[in-house]
Motif scaffolding. Sequence first.
Motif: not given
Length: 305
Positions: A40-41, A47, A169
């Motif tokens: 999650e970023d 990602k 993250a």
Amino acid sequence: MIKELTAKLTENISKAIRGKDSQIELVCAAMFAGGHVLLEDVPGTGKTLLARSLARSVGGEFRRIQFTPDLLPSDITGIKFYNMKTQEFLLRKGPVFANVLLADEINRATPRTQSALLECMEERQTTIDGETMRLDAPFFVIATQNPAEIQGTYPLPEAQLDRFMIRLALGYPDRDEEIAVIGGAASFGAEEKLSAVCSSADILKAQDEVNACRANEAVCGYIADIAAATRRHASVKLGLSTRGAAALKRMSCALAAIDGRDCATPQDVKKAAPYVIPHRLIFKSAARGDVIGQILDTVPVPTEN
């Protein structure tokens, strides 16, 4: 074996994504622990690149799903269709029938479609038209989502968040690494050139090694105390579940095995906690603060004595 395997995977993946060795190790640890990973970023931090690079580094079947609002559950699990030529129903398997599954932008699909992954992630099986089918082992889901953009997205429900062993993250690279990326040291499409450095059988052996790693009574008690502290914290509405505490133990054992040890320590628990716990908590307000840091600072750490 698991220590050398992690080193090989990290070295190979680092050819495509620079300066993320610690995050790569955490993703490998979650895979060896039999869990799944949620990346999650914000956009542009690597990602999908990390997920694709890992998949190419691990031998076995790899599938990718681009989650969109019009995606259906059958697009994930598969469907039975009637073949007019043979006059019989045939099974068209969905992308969950893979060893490594990349669920890209998972929060863009509707809750109904998201839930299609629940059975797959937890039970390692899927049901199509009333028939239950086992998924091949290993089965590892690495999902991505952008927390900054809320338009056209469907936040993951707590039940599905709990299926991810860790939430991670990547963050922005430091200045030197970013200059290298901008200058082309990490070339576009570098992950396409990666070759597998291990097989699915190697992953299964690594998972067996994690299963053999021990956490003594003191370490298990430490994890239980951390779980209890999350339930009492003033900022937390719903604390860590027993299943979450068990996931913290498994992740701690995976980190210990990667470090070449057969027994988890409180330091392994402390290292794993910030990635295993937060997404399993429900907070009373958006102003959360460093709840996990506060808890780890207050819960007594067991000693050898």
